[in-house]
Design a protein around this motif. Structure first.
Motif, PDB file in Angstrom:
ATOM      1  N   UNK A  11       0.835  -1.211   0.000  1.00  0.00           N
ATOM      2  CA  UNK A  11       0.000   0.000   0.000  1.00  0.00           C
ATOM      3  C   UNK A  11       0.862   1.251   0.000  1.00  0.00           C
ATOM      4  N   UNK A  12       1.856   1.297   0.886  1.00  0.00           N
ATOM      5  CA  UNK A  12       2.706   2.491   0.950  1.00  0.00           C
ATOM      6  C   UNK A  12       3.509   2.675  -0.337  1.00  0.00           C
ATOM      7  N   UNK A  13       4.013   1.569  -0.892  1.00  0.00           N
ATOM      8  CA  UNK A  13       4.766   1.682  -2.143  1.00  0.00           C
ATOM      9  C   UNK A  13       3.857   2.114  -3.295  1.00  0.00           C
ATOM     10  N   UNK A  14       2.611   1.630  -3.315  1.00  0.00           N
ATOM     11  CA  UNK A  14       1.682   2.023  -4.378  1.00  0.00           C
ATOM     12  C   UNK A  14       1.330   3.499  -4.277  1.00  0.00           C
ATOM     13  N   UNK A  15       1.087   3.983  -3.055  1.00  0.00           N
ATOM     14  CA  UNK A  15       0.791   5.405  -2.887  1.00  0.00           C
ATOM     15  C   UNK A  15       1.976   6.259  -3.316  1.00  0.00           C
ATOM     16  N   UNK A  16       3.166   5.853  -2.902  1.00  0.00           N
ATOM     17  CA  UNK A  16       4.358   6.604  -3.303  1.00  0.00           C
ATOM     18  C   UNK A  16       4.537   6.576  -4.821  1.00  0.00           C
ATOM     19  N   UNK A  17       4.222   5.427  -5.434  1.00  0.00           N
ATOM     20  CA  UNK A  17       4.337   5.316  -6.893  1.00  0.00           C
ATOM     21  C   UNK A  17       3.346   6.232  -7.594  1.00  0.00           C
ATOM     22  N   UNK A  18       2.102   6.268  -7.113  1.00  0.00           N
ATOM     23  CA  UNK A  18       1.100   7.146  -7.723  1.00  0.00           C
ATOM     24  C   UNK A  18       1.491   8.609  -7.593  1.00  0.00           C
ATOM     25  N   UNK A  19       1.959   8.997  -6.412  1.00  0.00           N
ATOM     26  CA  UNK A  19       2.388  10.390  -6.223  1.00  0.00           C
ATOM     27  C   UNK A  19       3.566  10.712  -7.140  1.00  0.00           C
ATOM     28  N   UNK A  20       4.526   9.786  -7.229  1.00  0.00           N
ATOM     29  CA  UNK A  20       5.690  10.027  -8.084  1.00  0.00           C
ATOM     30  C   UNK A  20       5.294  10.145  -9.549  1.00  0.00           C
ATOM     31  N   UNK A 175       2.890   6.271 -21.694  1.00  0.00           N
ATOM     32  CA  UNK A 175       4.233   5.977 -21.180  1.00  0.00           C
ATOM     33  C   UNK A 175       4.233   5.895 -19.660  1.00  0.00           C
ATOM     34  N   UNK A 176       3.484   6.818 -19.018  1.00  0.00           N
ATOM     35  CA  UNK A 176       3.416   6.794 -17.558  1.00  0.00           C
ATOM     36  C   UNK A 176       2.717   5.538 -17.062  1.00  0.00           C
ATOM     37  N   UNK A 177       1.659   5.104 -17.776  1.00  0.00           N
ATOM     38  CA  UNK A 177       0.976   3.881 -17.369  1.00  0.00           C
ATOM     39  C   UNK A 177       1.889   2.667 -17.510  1.00  0.00           C
ATOM     40  N   UNK A 178       2.624   2.598 -18.615  1.00  0.00           N
ATOM     41  CA  UNK A 178       3.567   1.488 -18.787  1.00  0.00           C
ATOM     42  C   UNK A 178       4.649   1.526 -17.708  1.00  0.00           C
ATOM     43  N   UNK A 179       5.141   2.736 -17.433  1.00  0.00           N
ATOM     44  CA  UNK A 179       6.145   2.864 -16.381  1.00  0.00           C
ATOM     45  C   UNK A 179       5.573   2.443 -15.034  1.00  0.00           C
ATOM     46  N   UNK A 180       4.319   2.873 -14.763  1.00  0.00           N
ATOM     47  CA  UNK A 180       3.690   2.487 -13.508  1.00  0.00           C
ATOM     48  C   UNK A 180       3.507   0.977 -13.396  1.00  0.00           C
ATOM     49  N   UNK A 181       3.092   0.330 -14.504  1.00  0.00           N
ATOM     50  CA  UNK A 181       2.929  -1.119 -14.484  1.00  0.00           C
ATOM     51  C   UNK A 181       4.259  -1.823 -14.245  1.00  0.00           C
ATOM     52  N   UNK A 182       5.310  -1.329 -14.915  1.00  0.00           N
ATOM     53  CA  UNK A 182       6.635  -1.938 -14.715  1.00  0.00           C
ATOM     54  C   UNK A 182       7.106  -1.767 -13.276  1.00  0.00           C
ATOM     55  N   UNK A 183       6.880  -0.578 -12.718  1.00  0.00           N
ATOM     56  CA  UNK A 183       7.295  -0.345 -11.329  1.00  0.00           C
ATOM     57  C   UNK A 183       6.455  -1.169 -10.361  1.00  0.00           C
ATOM     58  N   UNK A 184       5.145  -1.338 -10.670  1.00  0.00           N
ATOM     59  CA  UNK A 184       4.305  -2.165  -9.799  1.00  0.00           C
ATOM     60  C   UNK A 184       4.794  -3.610  -9.788  1.00  0.00           C
ATOM     61  N   UNK A 185       5.147  -4.130 -10.972  1.00  0.00           N
ATOM     62  CA  UNK A 185       5.694  -5.488 -11.033  1.00  0.00           C
ATOM     63  C   UNK A 185       7.012  -5.570 -10.260  1.00  0.00           C
TER      64      UNK A 185
END
Length: 450
Positions: A11-20, A175-185
């Motif tokens: 949860x914390x990593x996902x929130x930080x990822x969304x903010x970033x 590009x941001x969505x792909x980056x977000x998916x890669x970072x989520x994985x």
């Protein structure tokens, strides 16, 4: 927040990822806007520089020098410039005879150029709307002359900035969505890899509880080493404390069993206890002793779950010891136990059970004593058969009672079989007595397999 550690980290990593990603998207959009706006400013400044060359130091205007740089020469193109002096007024060909009218975007009033500062000799930016309500971006330059201030205004459609931004918005979001998916994985992989040592520690704790290992072994990560050391210390402390408690209770129980057995035999004499009241009290004391002895055994780490104890090695040791004890008896032991067969049982308890049965079998066997074991499902059956005179079928259950001896000759107090039965039941197994094919007694211990 989730109760699990992995859930909280996710949860914390996902929130930080969304903010970033949001900050990155806004930052990239802002940089693109500045880049496109800079190109628009350069075009406007180029036209202002051309018009500014027509302004003489005395404030007069040289109209022959003024040139409309495309697209300022196209009517209704949205690109326009205007020179305002104290006596002169020049406009771009795109305006024709109309005045350049730019409304302040915020106040919707007449143009206010004072906020652009005093005469500084360089263009300043502003944004507004034309009479049709379309957004425009402009540059204004104020020059000081002998006749007063001269103002040069150049404007261009705001769409020149907005259209490239809208065109780049979809690829940017993709590009941001792909980056977000890669970072989520990457976060999921990191959590799985980073929390794997905790799962390893949990597995080792289960193995300690099941008797498959004595301590936890871990060399990494370094953050878990203090926890592993603390758990090992706790395991050692509990084992020492439980072993001491078990030893005290066992010593007390064994110390009282022999006097109680002698007292029971004395009370059984004719006339010693006519009403049986003293015998009942002795039986009550004996039950309490056995109850607390069983609880002491169950409280150890090698209790019902048991330690992994190999059967063959313990049988070999007991057979060798009993062979020396009963050297006067010509009994040949025949042992057939697989080397890898083990049970979930404390080694001392297994020795006591097997020792009692082997000793009885050795006493009554004529020539041979067969010892075998096999695994049947989740249980292991250990079979000890002698070729002695055997017992009547009606006495097989009777001899399992505490203090019962069918033959009063020799040493013993008749508690061996009852103790073996209690220990087997404590581990979730049982003791079975039967008649063998050769006529002797067959004792079978059923214990949980390793």
């Amino acid at each position: 927040m989730p109760r699990s550690l992995s859930g909280r980290l996710l949860v914390t990593a996902s929130l930080a990822l969304l903010v970033a990603l949001a900050v990155a998207g806004l930052g990239i959009a802002h940089m693109l806007e500045r880049f496109v706006t800079h190109g628009l400013d350069e075009r406007l400044d180029a036209q202002i520089a051309v018009v500014a060359r027509a302004v003489r130091p005395d404030g007069t205007i040289d109209r022959g020098v003024v040139v409309d740089v495309p697209p300022f020469d196209e009517a209704a193109s949205g690109w326009a410039w205007e020179l305002r002096g104290t006596r002169d007024l020049l406009r771009s060909a795109s305006l024709g005879s109309a005045d350049i009218v730019v409304r302040d975007r915020d106040r919707h009033g007449p143009p206010h150029f004072d906020p652009f500062g005093p005469d500084v000799g360089r263009p300043r930016p502003f944004d507004g709307r034309d009479p049709n309500g379309q957004g425009v971006h402009g540059r204004v330059l104020r020059l000081s002359t002998g006749r007063g201030a001269v103002t040069i205004i150049a404007v261009g459609p705001r769409a020149v900035v907005e259209q490239p931004l809208r065109a780049a918005l979809l690829p940017l979001l993709g590009s941001l969505l792909l980056l977000g998916a890669a970072l989520a994985i990457a976060i999921l992989v990191q959590l799985r890899f980073g929390l794997r040592p905790l799962a390893t520690v949990r597995t080792m704790v289960d193995e300690v509880r099941n008797g498959k290992r004595r301590h936890l072994d871990a060399t990494e990560p370094t953050e878990l080493l203090p926890l592993v050391a603390a758990l090992n210390t706790l395991i050692d402390t509990n084992q020492i404390a439980l072993a001491q408690a078990r030893g005290h209770v066992a010593n007390l129980a064994h110390g009282l069993k022999t006097p109680l057995a002698a007292l029971r035999l004395d009370l059984a004499a004719p006339g010693c206890d006519p009403g049986g009241r003293l015998t009942a009290q002795v039986e009550r004391i004996d039950r309490h002793i056995r109850h607390h002895l069983g609880r002491a055994r169950a409280a150890t780490p090698a209790g019902v779950a048991g330690a992994e104890t190999s059967i063959g090695a313990h049988v070999d040791d007991l057979v060798a010891a009993l062979g020396r004890i009963h050297a006067d008896r010509p009994v040949r032991p025949i042992v057939a136990i697989p080397d890898d067969l083990a049970v979930c049982c404390d080694p001392q308890d297994l020795d006591e059970m097997l020792g009692n049965l082997l000793d009885n079998g050795w006493r009554w066997a004529r020539n041979t004593l067969h010892v075998s074991a096999e695994r049947v499902g989740a249980m292991t059956r250990i079979r000890i058969a002698d070729d002695g005179p055997g017992l009547p079928a009606g006495d097989l259950e009777h001899v399992l009672q505490p203090g019962v001896r069918l033959d009063e000759r020799g040493d013993g107090h008749g508690f061996g079989l009852s103790i073996t039965r209690e220990l087997a039941e404590l581990y979730g197994g049982q003791l079975e007595l039967g008649v063998g094919s050769a006529g002797g007694v067959v004792a079978t211990i059923v214990l949980p397999a390793s």
